[in-house]
Design a protein around this motif. Structure first.
Motif, PDB file in Angstrom:
ATOM      1  N   GLU A 154     -59.019   2.215 -52.089  1.00  0.00           N
ATOM      2  CA  GLU A 154     -59.255   0.895 -51.519  1.00  0.00           C
ATOM      3  C   GLU A 154     -58.418  -0.167 -52.227  1.00  0.00           C
ATOM      4  OE1 GLU A 154     -63.410   0.312 -51.944  1.00  0.00           O
ATOM      5  OE2 GLU A 154     -63.350   0.018 -54.114  1.00  0.00           O
ATOM      6  N   GLU A 155     -57.949  -1.118 -51.434  1.00  0.00           N
ATOM      7  CA  GLU A 155     -57.023  -2.134 -51.945  1.00  0.00           C
ATOM      8  C   GLU A 155     -57.641  -2.981 -53.051  1.00  0.00           C
ATOM      9  OE1 GLU A 155     -54.553  -6.000 -50.179  1.00  0.00           O
ATOM     10  OE2 GLU A 155     -55.677  -4.684 -48.833  1.00  0.00           O
ATOM     11  N   GLN A 156     -58.947  -3.293 -52.919  1.00  0.00           N
ATOM     12  CA  GLN A 156     -59.571  -4.230 -53.858  1.00  0.00           C
ATOM     13  C   GLN A 156     -59.605  -3.711 -55.286  1.00  0.00           C
ATOM     14  OE1 GLN A 156     -60.638  -3.039 -50.966  1.00  0.00           O
ATOM     15  NE2 GLN A 156     -62.205  -4.334 -49.997  1.00  0.00           N
ATOM     16  N   THR A 157     -59.661  -2.380 -55.450  1.00  0.00           N
ATOM     17  CA  THR A 157     -59.775  -1.821 -56.803  1.00  0.00           C
ATOM     18  C   THR A 157     -58.549  -1.002 -57.207  1.00  0.00           C
ATOM     19  OG1 THR A 157     -60.917   0.144 -55.943  1.00  0.00           O
ATOM     20  CG2 THR A 157     -62.294  -1.739 -56.600  1.00  0.00           C
ATOM     21  N   ARG A 158     -57.486  -1.090 -56.407  1.00  0.00           N
ATOM     22  CA  ARG A 158     -56.322  -0.229 -56.663  1.00  0.00           C
ATOM     23  C   ARG A 158     -55.762  -0.438 -58.060  1.00  0.00           C
ATOM     24  NH1 ARG A 158     -53.108  -1.163 -52.086  1.00  0.00           N
ATOM     25  NH2 ARG A 158     -54.258   0.535 -51.083  1.00  0.00           N
TER      26      ARG A 158
END
Length: 424
Positions: A281-285
């Motif tokens: 997921e982009e938010q935690t990449r």
């Protein structure tokens, strides 16, 4: 050839040229938005370009958008990931919604990534899961060779004999017959939405339903369908699909492709996938965790960060389709292909494409005597007509709704009327 008198056919076509021009005056299309290659031969300055089923033409807007992205790289360097006019980290998301609209999908079901066959392999890793006696893969006998190679290699990857694992159907009717007779053995149905050789449009909805009724997973190669015919992948409950962007989508040679995964396969445990940097997921990449946290969307099938400079032309293309509308383009494509079909029948060509308009895309294929490639070369060199050959004996012509004209179709038929008697 049904009419051996090629001279008579050529004379009739000569009288019809003004009719083709009248049709174009009433139905001009969007040719001004594209760069048309000059003719190599013949009496016209521009090519009659009927090879968009092989490689689409360059939109006028492509160069400027690509130069903008190049300029941001020069201006910002690594900071372009966040600060560019179209920031690079979320760049692929700019393509998601227009791609979803193009194929009749939800945005979360759609992702633009990789190339066509790479996407098919990534999807088959998830959806081809042979178990017990359900191991077979059903494809069409005239599948594009890359699809045939891909499914055979998947069979080998699972330790199976590709010769017995891969079943080949010669027609849409035979697909249904095979599903009815051997459905309990079929794990995967993978077909081309529009057949690359004949231009036949398959009934994606009905075949998908028949595959599901037999207990199989159903996927589609939409290389010749995306941007050519309206699609409703979500409503048709297709399990997965992939398509390229360099044919009817006009995004350039080897352009970034697309993929679809129906929402019922998203989130939760889901099917197994191969994963990489862009699967999480982009938010935690950038927490750099060792274990992926995939989003509940088709983005979970991404592996690597996207090639920005290759995505720029795809974005240009998708905005064209959004601006004009797929239903409008389908109607014009049917008018063009119907006109070409009529002209080719009039000169006695051996047409392979179905006569019924709803059963074909914007392509008309004919069988020639011998040397399809040589005939194709003569069409271009002597008449300025750009078509596409599949050896040994099939000539394909695709009047593309965006930029082809009725006069292009007329030029192709007139050239063939002159040349076919020599090769029949």
């Amino acid at each position: 050839m049904n009419d051996p008198d090629g001279g008579t056919a050529a004379m009739a076509l000569g009288a019809a040229e003004s009719g083709a021009l009248d049709r174009d005056a009433a139905d001009p299309g969007h040719r001004d938005r594209f760069l048309i290659p000059p003719a190599r031969g013949g009496r016209y300055s521009d090519s009659a370009y009927l090879a968009g089923n092989s490689l689409g033409l360059q939109p006028v807007a492509t160069r400027n958008r690509l130069l903008e992205d190049l300029g941001e790289w020069a201006r910002l360097g690594v900071e372009g990931h966040h600060d560019a006019l179209r920031p690079w980290l979320p760049y692929h998301a700019l393509l998601t919604e227009p791609a979803a609209r193009l194929v009749g999908a939800l945005p979360r079901e759609t992702v633009v990534m990789n190339s066509l066959t790479v996407n098919l392999h990534l999807l088959m890793v998830s959806f081809y899961r042979p178990r017990g006696t359900r191991t077979r893969i059903l494809i069409e006998d005239t599948a594009f060779p890359s699809d045939s190679y891909a499914v055979r290699s998947q069979a080998v990857f699972h330790g199976l004999d590709p010769d017995s694992t891969v079943l080949r159907a010669r027609s849409a009717d035979e697909v249904r017959d095979v599903l009815a007779a051997r459905g309990e053995n079929i794990a995967l149905v993978l077909l081309g939405g529009v057949n690359y050789l004949t231009g036949e449009l398959l009934d994606i909805s009905a075949i998908t339903a028949a595959g599901h009724a037999a207990g199989a997973v159903v996927g589609w190669d939409l290389a010749h369908a995306a941007g050519n015919v309206p699609l409703r992948l979500h409503d048709w409950e297709v399990d997965f699909a992939a398509w390229c962007s360099y044919k009817y989508l006009n995004a350039g040679p080897g352009a970034v492709a697309g993929a679809f995964v129906h929402e019922r396969h998203l989130g939760g445990a889901g099917p197994p996938r191969l994963e990489g940097w862009w699967s999480t997921e982009e938010q935690t990449r950038f927490e750099m965790a060792p274990v992926s946290r995939p989003p509940a969307s088709a983005d979970a099938w991404q592996v690597s960060n996207p090639p920005i400079l290759a995505m720029s032309p795809v974005l240009t293309s998708l905005r064209l389709f959004d601006d004009i509308g797929m239903d409008v383009l389908r109607a014009r494509g049917m008018r063009l292909s119907g006109y070409l079909y009529e002209l080719l029948e009039g000169i006695g060509a051996d047409v392979l494409t179905p006569a019924d308009p709803p059963r074909r895309g914007s392509q008309v294929s004919i069988r020639v005597g011998t040397g399809a490639a040589a005939l194709c070369s003569r069409l271009s060199g002597e008449f300025g007509v750009v078509a596409d050959a599949r050896e040994p004996d099939v000539l394909r012509m695709a009047p593309t709704a965006l930029y082809s004209t009725h006069h292009d179709c007329w030029r192709a038929a007139a050239a063939l009327a002159a040349l076919l008697p020599e090769v029949s």
